[in-house]
Motif scaffolding. Structure first.
Motif, PDB file in Angstrom:
ATOM      1  N   LEU A 137      -3.364  13.844 -20.472  1.00  0.00           N
ATOM      2  CA  LEU A 137      -4.420  12.994 -20.478  1.00  0.00           C
ATOM      3  C   LEU A 137      -3.967  11.268 -20.228  1.00  0.00           C
ATOM      4  CD1 LEU A 137      -7.163  14.701 -22.555  1.00  0.00           C
ATOM      5  CD2 LEU A 137      -7.489  14.000 -20.094  1.00  0.00           C
ATOM      6  N   ILE A 138      -3.012  11.170 -21.151  1.00  0.00           N
ATOM      7  CA  ILE A 138      -2.471   9.814 -21.367  1.00  0.00           C
ATOM      8  C   ILE A 138      -2.031   9.298 -20.277  1.00  0.00           C
ATOM      9  CG2 ILE A 138      -0.795   8.370 -22.655  1.00  0.00           C
ATOM     10  CD1 ILE A 138      -1.516  10.280 -25.021  1.00  0.00           C
ATOM     11  N   ILE A 139      -1.075  10.252 -19.659  1.00  0.00           N
ATOM     12  CA  ILE A 139      -0.174   9.811 -18.368  1.00  0.00           C
ATOM     13  C   ILE A 139      -1.124   9.498 -17.338  1.00  0.00           C
ATOM     14  CG2 ILE A 139       1.431  10.763 -16.746  1.00  0.00           C
ATOM     15  CD1 ILE A 139       2.390   9.507 -19.742  1.00  0.00           C
ATOM     16  N   VAL A 140      -2.174  10.687 -17.195  1.00  0.00           N
ATOM     17  CA  VAL A 140      -3.078  10.369 -16.010  1.00  0.00           C
ATOM     18  C   VAL A 140      -4.009   8.876 -16.194  1.00  0.00           C
ATOM     19  CG1 VAL A 140      -5.218  11.061 -14.727  1.00  0.00           C
ATOM     20  CG2 VAL A 140      -3.468  12.687 -15.616  1.00  0.00           C
ATOM     21  N   GLY A 141      -4.231   8.770 -17.442  1.00  0.00           N
ATOM     22  CA  GLY A 141      -5.066   7.501 -17.720  1.00  0.00           C
ATOM     23  C   GLY A 141      -4.053   6.265 -17.150  1.00  0.00           C
ATOM     24  N   LEU A 142      -2.705   6.195 -17.444  1.00  0.00           N
ATOM     25  CA  LEU A 142      -2.114   5.204 -17.184  1.00  0.00           C
ATOM     26  C   LEU A 142      -1.686   4.941 -15.689  1.00  0.00           C
ATOM     27  CD1 LEU A 142       1.065   5.633 -19.837  1.00  0.00           C
ATOM     28  CD2 LEU A 142      -0.922   3.870 -19.675  1.00  0.00           C
ATOM     29  N   ALA A 143      -1.870   6.254 -14.970  1.00  0.00           N
ATOM     30  CA  ALA A 143      -1.511   6.342 -13.567  1.00  0.00           C
ATOM     31  C   ALA A 143      -2.848   5.553 -13.056  1.00  0.00           C
ATOM     32  CB  ALA A 143      -1.452   7.603 -13.281  1.00  0.00           C
ATOM     33  N   LEU A 144      -3.985   5.925 -13.558  1.00  0.00           N
ATOM     34  CA  LEU A 144      -5.283   5.218 -13.095  1.00  0.00           C
ATOM     35  C   LEU A 144      -5.136   4.023 -13.042  1.00  0.00           C
ATOM     36  CD1 LEU A 144      -8.424   7.304 -14.168  1.00  0.00           C
ATOM     37  CD2 LEU A 144      -7.750   6.560 -11.880  1.00  0.00           C
ATOM     38  N   ILE A 145      -4.693   3.275 -14.116  1.00  0.00           N
ATOM     39  CA  ILE A 145      -4.613   1.738 -14.395  1.00  0.00           C
ATOM     40  C   ILE A 145      -3.435   1.302 -13.212  1.00  0.00           C
ATOM     41  CG2 ILE A 145      -3.800  -0.098 -15.725  1.00  0.00           C
ATOM     42  CD1 ILE A 145      -4.454   1.801 -18.098  1.00  0.00           C
ATOM     43  N   ARG A 146      -2.406   2.004 -13.015  1.00  0.00           N
ATOM     44  CA  ARG A 146      -1.284   1.551 -12.026  1.00  0.00           C
ATOM     45  C   ARG A 146      -1.820   1.375 -10.937  1.00  0.00           C
ATOM     46  NH1 ARG A 146       3.232   4.032  -9.119  1.00  0.00           N
ATOM     47  NH2 ARG A 146       3.654   2.542  -7.497  1.00  0.00           N
ATOM     48  N   PHE A 147      -2.623   2.705 -10.131  1.00  0.00           N
ATOM     49  CA  PHE A 147      -3.128   2.678  -8.838  1.00  0.00           C
ATOM     50  C   PHE A 147      -4.478   1.805  -8.735  1.00  0.00           C
ATOM     51  CE2 PHE A 147      -0.446   6.355  -8.686  1.00  0.00           C
ATOM     52  CZ  PHE A 147       0.094   6.259  -7.289  1.00  0.00           C
ATOM     53  N   GLY A 148      -5.012   1.623  -9.731  1.00  0.00           N
ATOM     54  CA  GLY A 148      -6.453   0.762  -9.609  1.00  0.00           C
ATOM     55  C   GLY A 148      -5.679  -0.862  -9.314  1.00  0.00           C
ATOM     56  N   TYR A 149      -4.719  -0.984 -10.079  1.00  0.00           N
ATOM     57  CA  TYR A 149      -4.175  -2.370  -9.789  1.00  0.00           C
ATOM     58  C   TYR A 149      -3.700  -2.596  -8.325  1.00  0.00           C
ATOM     59  CZ  TYR A 149      -0.904  -6.306  -9.869  1.00  0.00           C
ATOM     60  OH  TYR A 149      -0.106  -7.454  -9.697  1.00  0.00           O
ATOM     61  N   ASP A 150      -2.894  -1.348  -7.737  1.00  0.00           N
ATOM     62  CA  ASP A 150      -2.588  -1.546  -6.668  1.00  0.00           C
ATOM     63  C   ASP A 150      -3.636  -1.505  -5.381  1.00  0.00           C
ATOM     64  OD1 ASP A 150      -0.118  -1.316  -7.037  1.00  0.00           O
ATOM     65  OD2 ASP A 150       0.270   0.609  -6.551  1.00  0.00           O
ATOM     66  N   VAL A 151      -4.870  -0.732  -5.789  1.00  0.00           N
ATOM     67  CA  VAL A 151      -6.032  -0.757  -4.809  1.00  0.00           C
ATOM     68  C   VAL A 151      -6.748  -2.099  -4.992  1.00  0.00           C
ATOM     69  CG1 VAL A 151      -8.191   0.381  -4.409  1.00  0.00           C
ATOM     70  CG2 VAL A 151      -6.131   1.656  -4.853  1.00  0.00           C
ATOM     71  N   PHE A 152      -7.075  -2.663  -6.102  1.00  0.00           N
ATOM     72  CA  PHE A 152      -8.092  -3.808  -6.080  1.00  0.00           C
ATOM     73  C   PHE A 152      -7.448  -5.195  -6.419  1.00  0.00           C
ATOM     74  CE2 PHE A 152     -10.253   0.048  -8.046  1.00  0.00           C
ATOM     75  CZ  PHE A 152     -11.411  -0.062  -6.990  1.00  0.00           C
ATOM     76  N   PHE A 153      -6.215  -5.286  -6.820  1.00  0.00           N
ATOM     77  CA  PHE A 153      -5.616  -6.389  -7.027  1.00  0.00           C
ATOM     78  C   PHE A 153      -4.394  -6.960  -6.036  1.00  0.00           C
ATOM     79  CE2 PHE A 153      -7.727  -5.234 -10.855  1.00  0.00           C
ATOM     80  CZ  PHE A 153      -8.599  -6.286 -11.248  1.00  0.00           C
ATOM     81  N   LYS A 154      -3.709  -5.938  -5.741  1.00  0.00           N
ATOM     82  CA  LYS A 154      -2.702  -6.292  -4.637  1.00  0.00           C
ATOM     83  C   LYS A 154      -2.891  -6.617  -3.223  1.00  0.00           C
ATOM     84  CE  LYS A 154       1.435  -4.600  -5.302  1.00  0.00           C
ATOM     85  NZ  LYS A 154       2.851  -3.524  -5.265  1.00  0.00           N
TER      86      LYS A 154
END
Length: 255
Positions: A238-255
């Motif tokens: 759960l922790i790793i998937v949560g961190l993965a969400l943050i990483r890909f969320g940044y890629d999708v919405f901010f990069k």
């Protein structure tokens, strides 16, 4: 290559190996680190180079898991063949086009994965024999086709997605899903490595020290996961998937 860059990459590789041995997803650590620290290197060369530490660390983790879990080697052989072939095809496609368009889809998949694992408390806690032998082979083949291609084309998070698929579809528990995910990951990494070696995309001066660090992290992670059991792996997942969400969320919405 500056020494400090290799040192930071080795630290990232150690952490990635530790995490990957427990729940997969080590690429979510070392891939961003490499992209940041090697801005002038092509994406294909970075992905190709990182396949070496990924393969090395997964080999170490697999060795430990094989001592504590039974494997249907006939099933694995089928999975390995399809994983190898489609990882090779995915890496071939990566050499001619970018993969950024798939990140929004992966972001959505990770949200569903996180919610499902969180609310289904018994997810992966024990094995469920819900499929007959023929169905297991068919579903396992489909999983390996899609995630083998994904691993060759994108890479990060493949281990976690394999674990999720093996538990949700094949009825494995976390320990069993982990061992099959590691074995399949070896096949997909080998398929990608074969392509990248032929294309001359691997930077060996970076790959070798990172591989040593990844193996060390994988050794520690696998021992911890086996000793703690399924519930520990679920929480870590759960922790790793949560961190993965943050990483890909940044890629999708901010990069």
């Amino acid at each position: 290559m500056e020494t400090y860059i290799i040192i930071f990459l080795c630290i990232a590789s150690f952490v990635a190996g530790f995490i990957d041995a427990i729940v997969g997803g080590g690429g979510l650590i070392q891939t961003p680190a490499a992209l940041i620290l090697l801005p002038n290197v092509s994406v294909a060369s970075i992905i190709g180079t990182l396949k070496i530490p990924g393969f090395s660390g997964t080999s170490m983790a697999t060795y430990h898991y094989l001592k504590s879990a039974k494997v249907n080697w006939k099933l694995f052989l089928v999975m390995a063949i399809f994983s190898f072939v489609f990882a090779y095809l995915g890496s071939s496609l990566l050499n001619v086009m970018q993969n950024d368009f798939m990140k929004p889809l992966l972001f959505l998949i990770l949200i569903l994965l996180l919610l499902y694992t969180y609310f289904k408390k018994d997810f992966g806690q024990f094995q469920i024999d819900k499929l007959n032998s023929k169905q297991v082979y068919i579903y396992a083949t489909v999983i390996c086709i899609f995630l083998g291609f994904y691993d060759g084309f994108i890479g990060p998070g493949t281990g976690s997605l394999l674990i999720m698929a093996f538990i949700a579809i094949l009825g494995f528990d976390f320990i069993q899903a982990n061992i099959y995910a590691k074995l399949v990951n070896l096949a997909t990494n080998f398929g990608s490595i074969s392509l990248f070696v032929l294309k001359g995309k691997i930077i060996w001066t970076i790959a070798i020290p990172m591989a040593i660090c990844n193996v060390t992290g994988s050794w520690l992670g696998a021992r911890l996961a086996i000793s703690k059991g399924n519930e520990f792996i679920r929480v870590f997942f759960l922790i790793i998937v949560g961190l993965a969400l943050i990483r890909f969320g940044y890629d999708v919405f901010f990069k």
